[in-house]
Design a protein around this motif. Structure first.
Motif, PDB file in Angstrom:
ATOM      1  N   LEU A 153       0.814  -1.208   0.000  1.00  0.00           N
ATOM      2  CA  LEU A 153       0.000   0.000   0.000  1.00  0.00           C
ATOM      3  C   LEU A 153       0.853   1.267   0.000  1.00  0.00           C
ATOM      4  O   LEU A 153       1.800   1.403   0.779  1.00  0.00           O
ATOM      5  N   ILE A 154       0.501   2.164  -0.905  1.00  0.00           N
ATOM      6  CA  ILE A 154       1.053   3.512  -0.942  1.00  0.00           C
ATOM      7  C   ILE A 154      -0.014   4.406  -0.337  1.00  0.00           C
ATOM      8  O   ILE A 154      -1.080   4.595  -0.924  1.00  0.00           O
ATOM      9  N   VAL A 155       0.246   4.954   0.838  1.00  0.00           N
ATOM     10  CA  VAL A 155      -0.801   5.632   1.602  1.00  0.00           C
ATOM     11  C   VAL A 155      -0.530   7.127   1.679  1.00  0.00           C
ATOM     12  O   VAL A 155       0.544   7.556   2.104  1.00  0.00           O
ATOM     13  N   ASP A 156      -1.517   7.885   1.276  1.00  0.00           N
ATOM     14  CA  ASP A 156      -1.496   9.341   1.394  1.00  0.00           C
ATOM     15  C   ASP A 156      -1.854   9.692   2.835  1.00  0.00           C
ATOM     16  O   ASP A 156      -2.948   9.360   3.302  1.00  0.00           O
ATOM     17  N   ILE A 157      -0.929  10.317   3.547  1.00  0.00           N
ATOM     18  CA  ILE A 157      -1.162  10.575   4.967  1.00  0.00           C
ATOM     19  C   ILE A 157      -1.067  12.068   5.269  1.00  0.00           C
ATOM     20  O   ILE A 157      -0.528  12.855   4.488  1.00  0.00           O
ATOM     21  N   GLY A 158      -1.611  12.431   6.420  1.00  0.00           N
ATOM     22  CA  GLY A 158      -1.529  13.781   6.934  1.00  0.00           C
ATOM     23  C   GLY A 158      -1.226  13.731   8.415  1.00  0.00           C
ATOM     24  O   GLY A 158      -1.145  12.652   9.020  1.00  0.00           O
TER      25      GLY A 158
END
Length: 350
Positions: A64-69
């Motif tokens: 998984l390539i996860v867009d995080i904040g």
């Protein structure tokens, strides 16, 4: 070798995501992009649904390539990003809200993915000053839901070339062709001109024209034909539909490869050079027009090149030393300029 990925969204639902992942594994896809801080991603039992998706990807060997904040950990209920190391998350896409030191610390456990469009020169210089290992970094372009807002091929290529010179892996999105993601449902491509052109063609453009390492589908699902195309592309070849003379249909029995030293005029099959040595005879036939997409086999007039299979990339002068044995279908003509540098192709009789 290029790699490929899909996109998964919590709002799609567990069962639908499970179905998509099964098709992705069949297509030999090993990556998936998801975002854990999309504003419109309204899901009941958010933590449980996120944990189910992470577990599903891990059991399916999907990285998984996860867009995080900054609030991702709070939303998921984890104490630290290090705790995510045991999940299927292999890449963290950090867009904003993280210091350079935090990024360096995260890179010890994850591949760090920057936003390719917002990574600044000063960011690169600061990371270099800190002796960052750029081979552990990737850069992923945005996708653009709103028409006329995507990047050009030229800009995407220029940005990718600069990033690759640093040692970074590049990623970009192709729009889907079946179940498009809301709220606009108008495709999620990186390159504007690829919106609606088809998944396979979009990925070929990303690879050949834009020098993209990992091509991801931005939308929810794609057609069965697109899944087949992506699977074949992951195996290094493209299928071309064609009308082929009956006595020459033996050329459909294998995957051919263009020569590494590609010609601007024709695709040349490396494998076909063996046809003559296998005892096949190619007496000269009447000379026919040699237009773009025509399939030819060198006849006995070409001596040691007798039997060599070629596909014309452009209109050519008639050639007595070749027999015109077929024609690429109009729908497959768009792929001819992208079968280069040793890429494979398979001819399919219509």
């Amino acid at each position: 070798m290029n790699q490929f990925g899909i996109s998964l969204y919590l709002g799609t639902g567990y069962e639908k995501n499970k179905e998509i992942i099964a098709k992705a594994r069949e297509a030999k896809i090993s990556y998936a992009f998801t975002s854990l801080h999309i504003p419109e991603e309204s899901v009941n039992n958010y933590v449980q649904e996120a944990e189910k998706l992470l577990a599903l990807c891990k059991s399916s060997s999907i990285s998984l390539i996860v867009d995080i904040g900054p609030r991702t950990l709070e939303k998921l209920g984890y104490a630290s990003f290090a705790d995510l190391k045991q999940t299927s998350i292999s890449h963290l896409r950090v867009d904003y809200g993280f210091t350079y030191q935090e990024i360096m610390d995260l890179s010890e456990n994850f591949n760090i993915v920057f936003n390719a469009s917002t990574l600044r020169e000063q960011d690169i210089r600061e990371l270099q000053r800190r002796n960052a290992d750029f081979t552990r970094f990737s850069a992923c372009h945005n996708f653009y839901p709103k028409p006329l807002t995507g990047l050009s091929l030229e800009k995407t290529r220029s940005m990718n070339d600069n990033l690759r010179r640093l040692g970074m892996t590049t990623m970009a999105f192709a729009a889907g062709d079946k179940e498009l993601r809301g709220p606009l449902h108008m495709g999620l491509p990186t390159v504007e001109t690829s919106r609606g052109t088809g998944v396979l063609f979009s990925m070929l453009q990303l690879i050949k024209d834009c020098h993209t390492d990992i091509c991801l589908v931005g939308d929810i699902d794609i057609s069965d034909e697109a899944w087949r195309g992506v699977k074949e592309l992951s195996e290094g070849y493209v299928s071309l539909k064609a009308e082929i003379d009956p006595e020459y249909r033996f050329i459909t029995d294998e995957i051919h490869h263009d020569r590494p030293d590609s010609s601007e005029y024709v695709i040349r099959s490396q494998e076909s050079r063996a046809y003559a040595s296998q005892g096949k005879l190619f007496p000269a036939q009447s000379v026919k027009p040699r237009g773009r997409g025509s399939i030819s086999v060198g006849n006995e007039g070409y001596l040691r090149y007798s039997g060599e299979l070629e596909i014309a990339r452009r209109d050519l002068e008639p050639e007595p030393k070749v027999n015109i044995v077929g024609q690429i279908d109009e729908g497959s003509m768009q792929y001819l300029d992208y079968i280069t540098d040793g890429m494979g192709f398979r001819l399919i009789q219509k």
